[in-house]
Design an enzyme around this catalytic site. Structure first.
Site, PDB file in Angstrom:
ATOM      1  N   HIS A 335       0.992  -1.076  -0.022  1.00  0.00           N
ATOM      2  CA  HIS A 335      -0.080   0.158  -0.101  1.00  0.00           C
ATOM      3  C   HIS A 335       0.955   1.181  -0.016  1.00  0.00           C
ATOM      4  O   HIS A 335       2.132   1.469   0.547  1.00  0.00           O
ATOM      5  CB  HIS A 335      -0.873   0.161   1.149  1.00  0.00           C
ATOM      6  CG  HIS A 335      -1.990   0.983   1.252  1.00  0.00           C
ATOM      7  ND1 HIS A 335      -1.755   2.220   1.624  1.00  0.00           N
ATOM      8  CD2 HIS A 335      -3.357   1.041   0.885  1.00  0.00           C
ATOM      9  CE1 HIS A 335      -2.923   2.832   1.540  1.00  0.00           C
ATOM     10  NE2 HIS A 335      -3.714   2.159   1.011  1.00  0.00           N
ATOM     11  N   ASP A 394      -7.851  -4.428  -0.552  1.00  0.00           N
ATOM     12  CA  ASP A 394      -8.318  -5.031  -2.009  1.00  0.00           C
ATOM     13  C   ASP A 394      -8.239  -6.419  -1.896  1.00  0.00           C
ATOM     14  O   ASP A 394      -8.754  -7.206  -2.772  1.00  0.00           O
ATOM     15  CB  ASP A 394      -7.575  -4.544  -3.055  1.00  0.00           C
ATOM     16  CG  ASP A 394      -7.907  -2.776  -3.482  1.00  0.00           C
ATOM     17  OD1 ASP A 394      -9.088  -2.446  -3.439  1.00  0.00           O
ATOM     18  OD2 ASP A 394      -7.047  -2.058  -3.739  1.00  0.00           O
TER      19      ASP A 394
END
Length: 462
Positions: A335, A394
């Site tokens: 991320h 996700d």
């Protein structure tokens, strides 16, 4: 330099290819210049820390602690209006109720609602959960798009034409528009999918109407399924996914887009459509689709889903750009801000297991867990200088959406159906604290040259 795709569509003529080559060759900037002029590419410094471009009180992402003047990575934390998202989730789950409406209230108004205010607010959203007469027939069903996000953006822009006061940027009017869009975007998303599925795949067309007594998550499942049925666990997990996707600070690409476009003074529909365009990208909201597609390919390629060596070999092949989409990316891992952990992924992981148990998908769930465990090790072995990485939101949201029976095309619209609450809160904040139009600087590094008369030019484009 030439990065034109080798698989050339029929619409790309040889003449266009020649123009494209010239475009590429004359648009490449020397990589060393970015370091020379200390350009913060992606508005982030070399350590990945975002450049401070604004202030917000809505969302906060915490990924490191300052110790002795140094940034030390820590377990990721996410705050909505100063409240830890883990405490918010625990609060509504302990009371066995849905949380998305409460979180939307919190993001918009900056405080937790009382029971009566939450009831009134939920009822207000239900009143807005309808579309203009014939909108489904005239807008959604005519020329249905092959991409649900493009359909969604087009529909949002079209709602401008149905608004008697679309350009008024006073807070009461923007709030009215925001509540309307928060209620309508899930409807448009699901109706758009049904229209696409009917016209492009010959499937039966099902248009169910919302139930005013149901939550946002319940209505999404009701509208999606022909018989309108769902289990309590399915609705609870979809609601949780909406809560965790609702906000992520002012710096993420789509929310920053909301600030940028809103700073120009434009209307709400244009601002939200721009944010939808940002979210569509596979580097942002479209990533959960890539996670699901990557796992579909992995399940066909890896014979033993519990063999660490075989899984690791597959992940190495991805990093080496030898398989799947040859991007070199393990989707769902890593991320831009979080390093040690993404708090949203930690929350979703436990509920993904419960859903897998209900659906009989424990083998697939275990494969996800194996990849989440092995991928950071594989990445570290190939890129030792890279920061710590872990599974992001996700990673599990794609599994959850798939387990709920949502088609791939609805993954990102579901993200949008949640994040629109955050976008609207940030739009209101930008308008209230209106300063200058957002306009960062770009340095021009082209060499100055003289204009040459047409008859004296010696190079041509055929």
């Amino acid at each position: 330099m030439n990065n034109i795709n080798e698989n050339i569509p029929d619409q790309i003529t040889p003449q266009i290819l020649k123009y494209a080559d010239r475009c590429i060759n004359n648009s490449c900037i020397d990589e060393s210049l970015y370091n020379l002029y200390d350009v913060k590419r992606g508005l982030r410094d070399k350590n990945g820390k975002g450049v401070l471009t604004g202030l917000t009180e809505i969302g906060d992402v915490h990924s490191y602690d300052m110790i002795d003047g140094k940034a030390v990575p820590c377990e990721g934390k996410l705050f909505y209006r100063g409240i830890d998202i883990e405490d918010i989730v625990k609060g509504f789950l302990d009371e066995n109720r849905f949380g998305f409406e409460e979180v939307t209230y919190l993001l918009l108004f900056g405080e937790l609602p009382t029971a009566k205010r939450l009831e009134n607010f939920t009822n207000l959203l239900s009143e807005y959960r309808t579309l203009p007469p014939s909108f489904v027939r005239d807008i959604i069903m005519k020329a249905p798009s092959r991409d649900m996000m493009n359909m969604l953006a087009r529909s949002v822009l079209t709602l401008y034409s149905y608004d008697d006061n679309p350009d008024d940027t006073s807070i009461p009017n923007v709030l009215r528009q925001s509540l309307s869009l928060i209620a309508r975007v899930p409807l448009i998303s699901v109706y758009g999918y049904h229209a696409h599925n009917h016209y492009h795949h010959g499937q039966s067309l099902h248009i169910n109407t919302p139930d005013p007594n149901m939550s946002t998550a319940e209505n999404i499942l009701r509208l999606l399924r022909p018989d309108g049925s769902f289990t309590p666990l399915e609705a609870k997990i979809l609601d949780l996914a909406l809560v965790l996707h609702a906000e992520h600070g002012g710096g993420n690409n789509s929310t920053f887009t909301t600030h940028v476009v809103s700073s120009s003074g434009t209307d709400t529909y244009s601002a939200i459509a721009a944010s939808l365009g940002s979210l569509k990208g596979p580097r942002h909201g479209g990533a959960n689709i890539k996670v699901k597609q990557m796992f579909d390919h992995m399940k066909e390629t890896v014979s033993n889903w519990n063999d660490d060596e075989e899984i690791s070999n597959y992940l190495h092949a991805i990093l080496d750009k030898r398989i799947f989409d040859k991007s070199g990316l393990i989707y769902g891992i890593g991320h831009a801000v979080y390093s040690i952990s993404d708090p949203r992924a930690k929350i979703l992981e436990g509920f993904a297991k419960k859903l897998a148990q209900e659906k009989g998908l424990m083998d697939e769930y275990q494969l996800y867990n194996n990849v989440a465990r092995l991928a950071p090790e594989v990445i570290a072995s190939c890129k030792p200088m890279q920061k710590n990485v872990s599974a992001n939101v996700d990673f599990y949201s794609g599994f959850i959406y798939s387990s709920l029976g949502l088609p791939d095309g609805l993954f990102t619209p579901m993200f949008a159906s949640a994040r629109i609450s955050g976008w609207c809160a940030h739009r209101i904040e930008e308008i209230i604290n209106a300063g200058k139009i957002i306009r960062p600087a770009y340095m021009n590094v082209a060499k100055k040259t003289k204009y040459v008369a047409l008859n004296d030019r010696h190079t041509t484009i055929v």
